[in-house]
Scaffold this motif. Structure first.
Motif, PDB file in Angstrom:
ATOM      1  N   ILE A  41      51.908  22.521  36.011  1.00  0.00           N
ATOM      2  CA  ILE A  41      51.066  23.510  35.340  1.00  0.00           C
ATOM      3  C   ILE A  41      49.730  22.863  34.980  1.00  0.00           C
ATOM      4  O   ILE A  41      49.636  21.649  34.808  1.00  0.00           O
ATOM      5  CB  ILE A  41      51.753  24.091  34.087  1.00  0.00           C
ATOM      6  CG1 ILE A  41      52.050  23.008  33.051  1.00  0.00           C
ATOM      7  CG2 ILE A  41      53.027  24.822  34.468  1.00  0.00           C
ATOM      8  CD1 ILE A  41      52.574  23.552  31.732  1.00  0.00           C
ATOM      9  N   THR A  45      47.295  27.946  34.184  1.00  0.00           N
ATOM     10  CA  THR A  45      48.545  28.510  34.697  1.00  0.00           C
ATOM     11  C   THR A  45      49.077  29.558  33.724  1.00  0.00           C
ATOM     12  O   THR A  45      49.208  29.286  32.529  1.00  0.00           O
ATOM     13  CB  THR A  45      49.604  27.410  34.907  1.00  0.00           C
ATOM     14  OG1 THR A  45      49.062  26.397  35.740  1.00  0.00           O
ATOM     15  CG2 THR A  45      50.861  27.981  35.532  1.00  0.00           C
ATOM     16  N   CYS A  47      51.887  32.830  32.751  1.00  0.00           N
ATOM     17  CA  CYS A  47      53.253  33.316  32.865  1.00  0.00           C
ATOM     18  C   CYS A  47      53.267  34.616  33.663  1.00  0.00           C
ATOM     19  O   CYS A  47      52.437  35.501  33.434  1.00  0.00           O
ATOM     20  CB  CYS A  47      53.830  33.550  31.473  1.00  0.00           C
ATOM     21  SG  CYS A  47      55.469  34.278  31.469  1.00  0.00           S
ATOM     22  N   ASP A  48      54.207  34.739  34.572  1.00  0.00           N
ATOM     23  CA  ASP A  48      54.328  35.934  35.397  1.00  0.00           C
ATOM     24  C   ASP A  48      54.689  37.169  34.569  1.00  0.00           C
ATOM     25  O   ASP A  48      54.265  38.268  34.892  1.00  0.00           O
ATOM     26  CB  ASP A  48      55.380  35.712  36.481  1.00  0.00           C
ATOM     27  CG  ASP A  48      55.447  36.847  37.471  1.00  0.00           C
ATOM     28  OD1 ASP A  48      54.430  37.069  38.168  1.00  0.00           O
ATOM     29  OD2 ASP A  48      56.490  37.523  37.541  1.00  0.00           O
ATOM     30  N   LYS A  61      59.168  24.984  30.143  1.00  0.00           N
ATOM     31  CA  LYS A  61      58.615  25.981  31.064  1.00  0.00           C
ATOM     32  C   LYS A  61      59.524  26.058  32.285  1.00  0.00           C
ATOM     33  O   LYS A  61      60.418  25.232  32.457  1.00  0.00           O
ATOM     34  CB  LYS A  61      57.204  25.590  31.516  1.00  0.00           C
ATOM     35  CG  LYS A  61      56.263  25.213  30.388  1.00  0.00           C
ATOM     36  CD  LYS A  61      56.068  26.330  29.393  1.00  0.00           C
ATOM     37  CE  LYS A  61      55.125  25.896  28.289  1.00  0.00           C
ATOM     38  NZ  LYS A  61      55.684  26.124  26.967  1.00  0.00           N
ATOM     39  N   GLN A  63      59.713  27.492  36.701  1.00  0.00           N
ATOM     40  CA  GLN A  63      59.062  28.052  37.886  1.00  0.00           C
ATOM     41  C   GLN A  63      60.136  28.435  38.890  1.00  0.00           C
ATOM     42  O   GLN A  63      61.119  27.711  39.061  1.00  0.00           O
ATOM     43  CB  GLN A  63      58.041  27.087  38.485  1.00  0.00           C
ATOM     44  CG  GLN A  63      58.552  25.709  38.791  1.00  0.00           C
ATOM     45  CD  GLN A  63      57.446  24.769  39.251  1.00  0.00           C
ATOM     46  OE1 GLN A  63      57.066  24.784  40.416  1.00  0.00           O
ATOM     47  NE2 GLN A  63      56.936  23.947  38.327  1.00  0.00           N
ATOM     48  N   HIS A  65      60.613  29.506  42.862  1.00  0.00           N
ATOM     49  CA  HIS A  65      60.023  29.519  44.192  1.00  0.00           C
ATOM     50  C   HIS A  65      60.818  30.526  45.016  1.00  0.00           C
ATOM     51  O   HIS A  65      61.977  30.270  45.359  1.00  0.00           O
ATOM     52  CB  HIS A  65      60.091  28.130  44.824  1.00  0.00           C
ATOM     53  CG  HIS A  65      59.274  27.110  44.091  1.00  0.00           C
ATOM     54  ND1 HIS A  65      58.082  26.641  44.583  1.00  0.00           N
ATOM     55  CD2 HIS A  65      59.462  26.490  42.908  1.00  0.00           C
ATOM     56  CE1 HIS A  65      57.573  25.769  43.733  1.00  0.00           C
ATOM     57  NE2 HIS A  65      58.402  25.660  42.706  1.00  0.00           N
ATOM     58  N   PRO A  72      54.773  29.365  43.535  1.00  0.00           N
ATOM     59  CA  PRO A  72      55.845  29.696  42.600  1.00  0.00           C
ATOM     60  C   PRO A  72      55.393  30.713  41.560  1.00  0.00           C
ATOM     61  O   PRO A  72      54.195  30.913  41.335  1.00  0.00           O
ATOM     62  CB  PRO A  72      56.154  28.359  41.935  1.00  0.00           C
ATOM     63  CG  PRO A  72      54.871  27.606  42.000  1.00  0.00           C
ATOM     64  CD  PRO A  72      54.232  28.028  43.297  1.00  0.00           C
ATOM     65  N   PHE A  74      55.584  31.364  37.557  1.00  0.00           N
ATOM     66  CA  PHE A  74      55.783  30.543  36.365  1.00  0.00           C
ATOM     67  C   PHE A  74      56.252  31.374  35.185  1.00  0.00           C
ATOM     68  O   PHE A  74      55.911  32.560  35.063  1.00  0.00           O
ATOM     69  CB  PHE A  74      54.468  29.845  35.981  1.00  0.00           C
ATOM     70  CG  PHE A  74      54.099  28.737  36.913  1.00  0.00           C
ATOM     71  CD1 PHE A  74      54.624  27.459  36.744  1.00  0.00           C
ATOM     72  CD2 PHE A  74      53.217  28.962  37.957  1.00  0.00           C
ATOM     73  CE1 PHE A  74      54.274  26.437  37.607  1.00  0.00           C
ATOM     74  CE2 PHE A  74      52.868  27.936  38.818  1.00  0.00           C
ATOM     75  CZ  PHE A  74      53.392  26.671  38.641  1.00  0.00           C
ATOM     76  N   MET A  81      62.852  32.826  32.313  1.00  0.00           N
ATOM     77  CA  MET A  81      63.411  32.411  33.604  1.00  0.00           C
ATOM     78  C   MET A  81      64.780  33.046  33.803  1.00  0.00           C
ATOM     79  O   MET A  81      65.053  33.644  34.844  1.00  0.00           O
ATOM     80  CB  MET A  81      63.528  30.889  33.661  1.00  0.00           C
ATOM     81  CG  MET A  81      64.290  30.366  34.878  1.00  0.00           C
ATOM     82  SD  MET A  81      64.778  28.619  34.736  1.00  0.00           S
ATOM     83  CE  MET A  81      66.139  28.725  33.568  1.00  0.00           C
ATOM     84  N   THR A  99      62.961  23.717  36.044  1.00  0.00           N
ATOM     85  CA  THR A  99      62.581  23.720  34.641  1.00  0.00           C
ATOM     86  C   THR A  99      62.364  22.269  34.224  1.00  0.00           C
ATOM     87  O   THR A  99      62.550  21.349  35.020  1.00  0.00           O
ATOM     88  CB  THR A  99      63.628  24.436  33.762  1.00  0.00           C
ATOM     89  OG1 THR A  99      63.095  24.622  32.450  1.00  0.00           O
ATOM     90  CG2 THR A  99      64.934  23.677  33.690  1.00  0.00           C
ATOM     91  N   TRP A 114      60.216  17.865  35.973  1.00  0.00           N
ATOM     92  CA  TRP A 114      60.865  19.047  36.553  1.00  0.00           C
ATOM     93  C   TRP A 114      62.173  18.655  37.226  1.00  0.00           C
ATOM     94  O   TRP A 114      62.271  17.586  37.811  1.00  0.00           O
ATOM     95  CB  TRP A 114      59.940  19.701  37.575  1.00  0.00           C
ATOM     96  CG  TRP A 114      58.657  20.195  36.984  1.00  0.00           C
ATOM     97  CD1 TRP A 114      57.456  19.545  36.975  1.00  0.00           C
ATOM     98  CD2 TRP A 114      58.447  21.439  36.316  1.00  0.00           C
ATOM     99  NE1 TRP A 114      56.517  20.313  36.344  1.00  0.00           N
ATOM    100  CE2 TRP A 114      57.090  21.481  35.923  1.00  0.00           C
ATOM    101  CE3 TRP A 114      59.264  22.521  36.011  1.00  0.00           C
ATOM    102  CZ2 TRP A 114      56.542  22.549  35.246  1.00  0.00           C
ATOM    103  CZ3 TRP A 114      58.715  23.591  35.336  1.00  0.00           C
ATOM    104  CH2 TRP A 114      57.368  23.610  34.956  1.00  0.00           C
TER     105      TRP A 114
END
Length: 179
Positions: A41, A45, A47-48, A61, A63, A65, A72, A74, A81, A99, A114
């Protein structure tokens, strides 16, 4: 038409009909064979789910894919998530879910560390909050998750133990001190 050729045609059609769901299931599992690399990030960046800037908030956080996307998606929180993955309408094939390992990332400004979220351990109900209030603290190792739960409270869960009703997005605004 000869009987043996009719039987052979029917057998071929039946095998094809059976093979299609198996092929589709395999595509939907997200096993592409190629390792997916985490995208770090940056200050821009978002958040979706809600457009929040990930860098502005504490906690782990995530992501996702997707197989049908180059970049991705995020999430500023692990609850988001899980909500995205566990919704009944989630049908997009997933290549990877990542994550952050909070045993190594700074809780207030998490960067890096990650790991594959599906292999992780999560602490639900701790005193530590993420961007949307209560969150699932994420860990690559069970021992680290248990240590965190001892220090901050909560229950240790595996990825598969998290149920859709546990990934409730309704309470975030109650914990947002900026609203």
């Amino acid at each position: 038409m000869e009987i043996p050729s009719v039987i052979a045609q029917r057998r071929s059609l039946l095998l094809a009909a059976c093979a299609l769901p198996v092929a589709l299931w395999g595509c939907n599992r997200g096993d592409s064979g190629a390792a997916v690399k985490a995208v770090e990030i940056d200050p821009a960046t978002t958040c979706d789910f809600d457009g929040m800037l990930l860098a502005d908030y504490p906690g782990p956080k995530a992501q996702i894919h997707y197989a049908d996307a180059a970049a991705p998606v995020f999430f500023c929180d692990t609850v988001e998530m899980f909500s995205a993955l566990l919704r009944p309408e989630q049908v997009r094939p997933v290549r990877a879910v990542l994550t952050q390992d909070m045993a190594h990332a700074d809780w207030n400004q998490p960067r890096g560390h990650w790991f594959d979220a599906r292999s992780g351990f999560y602490v639900a109900g701790s005193k530590r909050h993420g961007s949307m209030g209560p969150t699932f603290a994420s860990f690559a190792a069970e021992a680290e998750a248990r240590k965190f739960a001892t220090e901050h409270g909560g229950k240790v869960l595996r990825f598969a133990d998290v149920k859709p009703e546990m990934a409730d997005l309704g309470g975030g605004s109650q914990h947002d001190k900026h609203m």
